[in-house]
Each structure stands twice: as C-alpha cells, then as structure tokens.
Design an enzyme around this catalytic site. Structure first.
Site, PDB file in Angstrom:
ATOM      1  N   TYR A   1      -5.670 -13.727  -1.113  1.00 34.76           N
ATOM      2  CA  TYR A   1      -4.794 -13.213  -0.051  1.00 34.76           C
ATOM      3  C   TYR A   1      -5.083 -13.943   1.258  1.00 34.76           C
ATOM      4  O   TYR A   1      -6.158 -13.807   1.830  1.00 34.76           O
ATOM      5  CB  TYR A   1      -5.053 -11.711   0.089  1.00 34.76           C
ATOM      6  CG  TYR A   1      -4.247 -10.979   1.133  1.00 34.76           C
ATOM      7  CD1 TYR A   1      -2.903 -11.255   1.350  1.00 34.76           C
ATOM      8  CD2 TYR A   1      -4.831  -9.961   1.877  1.00 34.76           C
ATOM      9  CE1 TYR A   1      -2.166 -10.546   2.284  1.00 34.76           C
ATOM     10  CE2 TYR A   1      -4.094  -9.239   2.814  1.00 34.76           C
ATOM     11  CZ  TYR A   1      -2.762  -9.544   3.016  1.00 34.76           C
ATOM     12  OH  TYR A   1      -2.040  -8.834   3.940  1.00 34.76           O
TER      13      TYR A   1
ATOM     14  N   HIS B   1      -0.761 -12.336   6.593  1.00 29.14           N
ATOM     15  CA  HIS B   1      -0.778 -11.299   7.629  1.00 29.14           C
ATOM     16  C   HIS B   1      -1.982 -11.352   8.564  1.00 29.14           C
ATOM     17  O   HIS B   1      -2.218 -10.406   9.302  1.00 29.14           O
ATOM     18  CB  HIS B   1      -0.750  -9.897   6.995  1.00 29.14           C
ATOM     19  CG  HIS B   1       0.434  -9.649   6.111  1.00 29.14           C
ATOM     20  ND1 HIS B   1       0.324  -9.319   4.782  1.00 29.14           N
ATOM     21  CD2 HIS B   1       1.761  -9.667   6.378  1.00 29.14           C
ATOM     22  CE1 HIS B   1       1.526  -9.137   4.257  1.00 29.14           C
ATOM     23  NE2 HIS B   1       2.417  -9.350   5.198  1.00 29.14           N
TER      24      HIS B   1
ATOM     25  N   CYS C   1       0.842  -1.187   0.000  1.00 29.38           N
ATOM     26  CA  CYS C   1       0.000   0.000   0.000  1.00 29.38           C
ATOM     27  C   CYS C   1       0.881   1.242   0.000  1.00 29.38           C
ATOM     28  O   CYS C   1       2.089   1.161   0.225  1.00 29.38           O
ATOM     29  CB  CYS C   1      -0.960  -0.017   1.174  1.00 29.38           C
ATOM     30  SG  CYS C   1      -0.246  -0.655   2.675  1.00 29.38           S
TER      31      CYS C   1
ATOM     32  N   ASP D   1       6.731  -9.225   9.041  1.00 29.64           N
ATOM     33  CA  ASP D   1       7.026  -9.289   7.606  1.00 29.64           C
ATOM     34  C   ASP D   1       7.850  -8.070   7.175  1.00 29.64           C
ATOM     35  O   ASP D   1       8.877  -8.209   6.504  1.00 29.64           O
ATOM     36  CB  ASP D   1       5.690  -9.343   6.849  1.00 29.64           C
ATOM     37  CG  ASP D   1       5.864  -9.489   5.356  1.00 29.64           C
ATOM     38  OD1 ASP D   1       6.906 -10.008   4.920  1.00 29.64           O
ATOM     39  OD2 ASP D   1       4.947  -9.083   4.615  1.00 29.64           O
TER      40      ASP D   1
HETATM   41  C1  LIG Z   1       4.534   0.492   2.892  1.00 30.34           C
HETATM   42  C2  LIG Z   1       4.193  -0.972   2.868  1.00 30.34           C
HETATM   43  C3  LIG Z   1       2.898  -1.355   2.585  1.00 30.34           C
HETATM   44  C4  LIG Z   1       2.547  -2.703   2.536  1.00 30.34           C
HETATM   45  N1  LIG Z   1       1.279  -3.057   2.167  1.00 30.34           N
HETATM   46  C5  LIG Z   1       0.985  -4.362   1.950  1.00 30.34           C
HETATM   47  C6  LIG Z   1      -0.269  -4.741   1.384  1.00 30.34           C
HETATM   48  O1  LIG Z   1      -1.131  -3.900   1.065  1.00 30.34           O
HETATM   49  N2  LIG Z   1      -0.503  -6.055   1.206  1.00 30.34           N
HETATM   50  C7  LIG Z   1       0.422  -7.004   1.515  1.00 30.34           C
HETATM   51  O2  LIG Z   1       0.171  -8.186   1.304  1.00 30.34           O
HETATM   52  N3  LIG Z   1       1.619  -6.674   2.036  1.00 30.34           N
HETATM   53  C8  LIG Z   1       1.937  -5.373   2.237  1.00 30.34           C
HETATM   54  N4  LIG Z   1       3.180  -5.030   2.707  1.00 30.34           N
HETATM   55  C9  LIG Z   1       4.176  -6.083   3.021  1.00 30.34           C
HETATM   56  C10 LIG Z   1       5.106  -6.309   1.817  1.00 30.34           C
HETATM   57  O3  LIG Z   1       4.422  -6.837   0.730  1.00 30.34           O
HETATM   58  C11 LIG Z   1       6.282  -7.229   2.113  1.00 30.34           C
HETATM   59  O4  LIG Z   1       5.819  -8.533   2.301  1.00 30.34           O
HETATM   60  C12 LIG Z   1       7.139  -6.817   3.293  1.00 30.34           C
HETATM   61  O5  LIG Z   1       7.356  -5.423   3.315  1.00 30.34           O
HETATM   62  C13 LIG Z   1       8.501  -7.501   3.270  1.00 30.34           C
HETATM   63  O6  LIG Z   1       9.125  -7.245   2.040  1.00 30.34           O
HETATM   64  P1  LIG Z   1      10.301  -6.160   1.871  1.00 30.34           P
HETATM   65  O7  LIG Z   1      11.337  -6.530   2.870  1.00 30.34           O
HETATM   66  O8  LIG Z   1      10.768  -6.348   0.469  1.00 30.34           O
HETATM   67  O9  LIG Z   1       9.715  -4.847   2.135  1.00 30.34           O
HETATM   68  C14 LIG Z   1       3.531  -3.692   2.798  1.00 30.34           C
HETATM   69  C15 LIG Z   1       4.833  -3.287   3.113  1.00 30.34           C
HETATM   70  C16 LIG Z   1       5.170  -1.953   3.145  1.00 30.34           C
HETATM   71  C17 LIG Z   1       6.592  -1.565   3.470  1.00 30.34           C
END
Ligand SMILES: Cc1cc2nc3c(=O)[nH]c(=O)nc-3n(C[C@H](O)[C@H](O)[C@H](O)COP(=O)(O)O)c2cc1C
Ligand code: SF4
Length: 686
Positions: A170, A173, A31, A266
C-alpha cells in the site's frame, strides 16, 4: 432477463499474476468500522458482495505490526497468527462465490499514534505523528527498515494462510510508511533511501519484491499507489513523479491499483466531484505497463464502465462506494436489470461509521453493516406474515423505503403524498448547489414501487385523521417528515433566541421554498452538518452578502465525518462568505443580530436584513396526536417524523419498520452482538 451484449466486456475474466478474476468488477479496499472488532459482521458484508458478483473483494487497511497500531480505529489486523481466523472467515465467504480476496497490508508509521500498543511510531525522518497526539515518530535506521520489511513478509505469509488470493503493498493516500519514504516532503534522509526518486522508491521496490518472493507463487501482488496528490509540485503529480514512479516499477507488481490522494480527494463527494473525476489522472498508467490496472471514480453507470475498458483506461472497474450502495451491482448488469441498480449518491455517510469506530452505514443501502447482526440481505427479505394492509402517509425517504420494502414482502401498501412529487426532503434538498445526485435516493425507490402492483401511490393526497380512519387500513405509518424551527432552539440556545417582532427570520425550509434576502443575511449554523454551509452557498449564488456564524470552531464541523469539511470551508471562502466561528447568536433585531464570543463572552453587533436559523427540526407529527389509534392494529411514526436525523437514518427507519412488521418483538437488543472471548488466566504471570 439476459444481459445487454454491450456489457459483455465487463464480464470477461482477467488474469492477475497467478490468479484470475472472473469478471472486471473489483471492490477496492474500504474500511467499514467493523474490521477486527466485529469480524462476523465484516465477513458477512464482504461475502454478500461476492454473492452480488464482485470478482475481487478486498479488505480495508490491515495493520501488520503492533508498532503501527491504528487504535481505536477498527481496521484489519495481522499482528500475529492469532489474527488469521478473523480474516480467514472473510476469505471463506468470498470463495464460496468464486471471487478473489485481496488483503491490503499496511505499515502506517507516522499515521498511527500507537495508542493501544504504546510503541514509538516510525517514519523515514523524525516527525510528529499526523494526529494531534503529543508524540513523534522516530527516524528509521537500517535495522528498522530491515525489520519493517520482515514484518511485511510475515504478514504476507499470514495473509496467504488466511486464504487471500491478492496481497497488497500500500503506497496510497500518504497513509503508509512506504508512501512516506516516497514523499519528497516527508522523507528528509540523506542515505540511499532518501533524495532522488530512485532512492525514495527503494523501500517500495524492496517490499514489493519481498512480497513476491514470499507469496507470489500463489498470490498476486498488487500495488495501490496514488499517482497525484493534488498538491502541485510539492507532492506527486500524474505528469511528474507519479508517472515516473509507474514507469520505474511498471512490471514489478501483478496489478496496479491507482487513484488520487489524499483520502478526501479520492473519496470525493458528489457535492464536489462527478463520476469519473479521477480518469484524467490515471489514464496514463495503462500506457506504461502491461499489468492490469484498476481505478476508481464512483462508477455506477455500466456504459461509462464499458467505455473505460474499451478506450484503454482501465482493466478493472474499481469501486468502494458503488459496491456499498449496491453490493449486487454486477449481478444486476449481468441479469439485464440495470434500472434496478441502487446508485451511490456520493454523500459519504459510509465514511462516518468508520470515523466514529462503529459499523458502516449507507444512505442508499439500509442493509449495509446489518448483514450479520440483523440478518438483513440487500436483495432478499422475508415474505409477509399476514394479509394486513398498510397505509403510509408521506412519500419522503422513510415512506418510500418503507413502501418499497413492504411491497417486496408482498404486503398491500398505499402511499399517500400530499405534494405533487415523491421524495419529500430529498426532492427539496437536491435542488441545493451540488446535491443533485442525492435525488437518486428517491428516484430509485419511486422506480421500485412503480413496478409493484401491490403498492399504490397517490400524489396530491393530504391526509387528515378522519380520512385515514375512513381509509381503513390495518396499519398506519406516519412518515410526514420534519420542519426547521424559527425559534433558534438548538444545541447552543436550548431556550431559543430573543427575537424582535420586526426581525425577518427564515429557516432552511423557507429558503428551499424560494425565499431569499434583499440585503445582507446572517446564517446561524448550530446544526453543523451540510445545511448551514449550503444555505450560505445558495444565498451567495442569489447575489446576497452572507455572514456565516457558528458556535463551532469551523464551518460545517460534522462534515469531517464525510471528508468534506475542508472543501466546504474553501468553497464558502472562495464565494466571499464572511465566516465567524466560536460565536453564539443571542439576539435578532430588526436590522441586525447580536453575537457573543464563545470564549470571552464579548458582544458583537452585525447589520443584516435577514437571519437564517439552521438549528434544529421538529417532527411534523400532528396526525399522531389526532389519530384514534384504537381503530388500527398499529400506528407508527418513522424517519424524521419520529426523530429528525440524516436521510440515511430516515431510510434505515423505513426499512426497519418493513422488516419488523408482523415479526415477534421483544425488549432485547435488536441485533446480534460479537462479544469478546475471555483469554487465558486473569492476571497471568509471564
Ligand atoms: C468508507 C470508505 C473507506 C475506505 N477505506 C479505505 C481503506 O481502508 N484503504 C484504502 O486504500 N482506501 C480506502 N477508501 C478509498 C476507496 O478505496 C476508494 O479509492 C475511493 O472511495 C474512491 O472510490 P469510489 O469512488 O468507488 O468510492 C475508502 C473509501 C470509503 C468510502
Ligand atoms: S453512504 Fe452515500 S456515498 Fe457512501 S456508499 Fe452510500 S450512498 Fe454512496
């Protein structure tokens, strides 16, 4: 430059059901605080990621029905056909660069309080909604389950019409109804949808099959699933039901997008976890399915990415934050420019925009969220509009970014830094426990300017009003930072704190400069971001007995916005820091302090040798006062020297100055806005 052949494997196409991704770089759902409310901003941000080489670009969560309404959160929405054009705009931008668009459909159930739609939320079993709204989600009966399945199919069909190539189910989480059905601690049903894992997974299996039947001819169907909830046996574990579920549905989705839960685990920050922190949890998945697997873990190192693919952990390198910090990460690897990658520092400022329902922002990437409204591209910037020269005083985050962006525009820039190192507050703060990755914010910029022949950098060069005047540049930029105050002035004590002359009062600057306490210390946190908690942590590491006092009801309360609050409080408790919340600090004496309860006003005396005040900072702007501004075309303060804030704000400020130098200015709103179109007749009768 040609790419290093070691990285060739990252650029292999990978088939996902009926579609093919052009390489292995996969922007997982995230998001952005723009979503349905600022759709052009959202679409432009995603389009730039396609231009930057990501083969798959996903949406954030998309609400599929008005009975699961996340308002006021600014996510995606596909309630009816009227929502298709917003998402179609995003898909069109992504397709321009032959990337694939993924839609994360979600029925959030008890996670959504339906504040806008005012419908009753639903869940597998009767339960209060997850927020503190005085509202319960009602238990779904069989017709509710049939309805929800149909709504998911309707949304999948709409996603296909919008142009998506990948449609998600989905189950991650604990943020979706299918995951609530899966959950042994949320699902208390006794029918065929409750009890055994097979029963709890029934709805997920049905929704997956429904989605495949509806759109599977042209769209891949992905499953996002959190294999471990880090709750032990109460929840899913990657050795227990997490693994069993993947084995059970191994070949059903076209792609497994796997991670850990909850969201704060996550998207863990670098203060608590290093790159690759999820690998051990998800590595089993590829052993039990032939379908492609995407995983995450703040991956920014191409070498780590290659080994993940080669050692059979992942097929796709998933990224949310690395793609936010550098939308051109894949392209830079492809073009043999890995040293130009702007690596995520793991601070989660990106999450804060979403939390506050405003466009996403990023510490490392000042253009994030500004692509459409300001026309800022992360890699391109307008050439200079004159031969004017610029002197920047101060090589902290604002000064460095300003020098780098002005240099990119072709201006002749001189950067004068009084200390022997670049980085300013970043260099200091990244010495604090867990913040070493934050050093990337200055390392990246220092490297960029070291490559520019038009940017001249001088260390150990303190400037005075006179030496600035003698230097004779056209423009002067003051980026001299800010310093913590020792008066206690802040939110709670606007007139400061009564302090005895014999008292030993320190600020975070003193602690960062190496001072400590030889006896018990009180840390008074009226700042509420990371600094107070970190000073307490640092002093504990120094062996000091620490009492952390805050007027807030919890430690580092603003860090809810970076998903860290819980972890910070746990850390302090585990380190043996005594925590006193809801108390103001009213007086500092020679050997102690006086607190007052924020509710009853009752006074408490605490003994201590040192009191560390973390309340506010004052700009270091003396040069602004003493400079004869008539000698220059402009004198401008940027970053903390203008208005102390986050490192993200300092970098944004430096970048903004560089973009605007020589460009026409006006009193108008400095960015484009997305205004609502008025719909239909006013007070139209049904
Ligand atoms: C700003 C932000 C918004 C996120 N929104 C979602 C979301 O809408 N749906 C989702 O499944 N995961 C969401 N995530 C989790 C990410 O998809 C991801 O799994 C998590 O950040 C770990 O990956 P990264 O280390 O590459 O950031 C979000 C993460 C961030 C940082
Ligand atoms: S805000 Fe911080 S965590 Fe988020 S992408 Fe940018 S650098 Fe990474």
């Amino acid at each position: 430059m040609a790419r290093d052949p070691r990285y060739d494997v990252l650029f292999e196409p990978v088939k996902i059901g009926p579609v093919t991704a052009r390489n292995r770089f996969y922007q997982v759902p995230h998001c952005n605080g723009m979503g349905r409310s600022y759709p052009s901003s959202m679409a432009a941000m995603r389009r730039i990621k396609a231009e930057g080489g990501w083969a798959v670009i996903c949406t954030e969560e998309i609400e599929i029905h008005h009975s699961a309404d996340h308002s006021p959160w600014m996510g995606g929405r596909l309630w009816d056909d009227g929502d298709i054009p917003v998402l179609a705009r995003m898909c069109d931008g992504i397709h321009e660069f032959d990337s694939l668009a993924g839609a994360e459909l979600n029925y959030a159930g008890m996670m959504s309080a339906n504040r806008y739609s005012r419908q009753a939320p639903m869940a597998p079993s009767h339960t209060p909604v997850a927020s503190f709204d005085p509202l319960q989600a009602r238990e779904m009966d069989k017709s509710d389950i049939r309805n929800m399945r149909r709504w998911h199919v309707n949304a999948a069909r709409r996603a296909k019409r919008a142009g998506f190539d990948i449609v998600y189910v989905y189950a991650g989480h604990q943020l979706s109804t299918v995951s609530h059905f899966l959950s042994p601690y949320r699902n208390r049903r006794s029918d065929e949808y409750g009890g055994s894992l097979e029963n709890r997974a029934r709805l997920l299996r049905e929704v997956l099959q429904d989605t495949k039947d509806a759109v599977g001819d042209t769209c891949a169907v992905a499953l996002r699933f959190s294999v471990d909830e880090l709750m032990g046996d109460i929840g899913f574990t990657s050795e227990g039901e997490g693994r069993d579920l993947v084995e059970m549905l191994a070949e059903v989705p076209d792609l497994w997008d796997v991670n850990i839960s909850a969201w704060e685990n996550d998207s863990a920050t670098s203060r608590f976890k290093s790159q690759g922190y999820q690998d051990d949890y998800v590595s089993f998945v590829k052993q039990v399915t032939t379908k492609p697997v995407v995983g995450v873990g703040r991956y920014t190192s191409p070498d780590a990415m290659v080994s993940l693919v080669k050692n059979g952990t992942l097929d796709f390198i998933g990224a949310a934050r690395p793609s936010i910090a550098d939308p051109f990460l894949p392209k830079k690897i492809e073009e043999g420019r890995v040293e130009d990658i702007r690596e995520c520092i793991g601070c989660n400022i990106c999450v804060s925009g979403d939390h506050n329902f405003v466009p996403i922002r990023c510490t490392q990437n000042p253009t994030m969220g500004e692509e459409w409204r300001r026309g800022w591209h992360p890699e391109r910037i307008a050439p200079k509009s004159s031969d004017d020269t610029v002197l920047i005083v101060g090589g902290g985050p604002a000064g460095l970014e300003c020098a780098s962006a002005l240099g990119q525009r072709g201006y002749t820039v001189t950067l004068a830094e009084k200390s022997s190192e670049l980085g300013g507050r970043v260099t200091n703060e990244c010495q604090l426990p867990g913040l070493s990755e934050w050093g990337r914010a200055s390392d990246y910029r220092a490297y960029q300017i070291s490559q520019m022949t038009n940017v001249h950098c001088y260390l150990e060069s303190p400037m005075t009003a006179q030496s600035i005047a003698e230097f004779g540049s056209d423009h002067v930029v003051l980026a001299t930072g800010a310093r913590w105050v020792a008066s206690g002035i802040g939110r709670e004590n606007p007139m400061g704190i009564k302090t005895s002359e014999a008292a030993r009062v320190l600020t975070p600057d003193d602690i960062l400069a190496g001072q400590t306490s030889n006896g018990p210390a009180v840390v008074f946190d009226d700042d509420h971001y990371y600094m107070g908690g970190l000073i307490a942590e640092k002093l504990r590491h120094d062996g000091v007995d620490v009492i952390y006092v805050t007027p807030a009801t919890e430690v580092s309360t603003w860090t809810h916005n970076t998903l860290e609050q819980h972890a910070i409080q746990v850390r302090l408790l585990e380190l043996g820091v005594k925590i006193i919340t809801s108390h103001n600090l009213n007086e500092i004496r020679e050997n102690g302090v006086v607190l007052h309860c924020g509710y009853t006003g009752k006074a408490t005396e605490l003994e201590c040798n040192v009191c560390v005040l973390v309340t506010m900072r004052n700009p270091v702007d003396d040069l602004n006062v003493t400079l004869d501004v008539s000698k220059f075309k402009s004198v401008t303060r940027i970053g903390d020297c203008f208005a102390p804030s986050t490192i993200a704000a300092a970098i944004y400020s430096g970048h903004g100055y560089a973009r605007e130098l020589g460009e026409p200015q006006s009193d108008g709103v400095p960015f484009r806005r997305e205004l609502p179109a008025l719909a239909g007749d006013f007070l139209q009768e049904k």
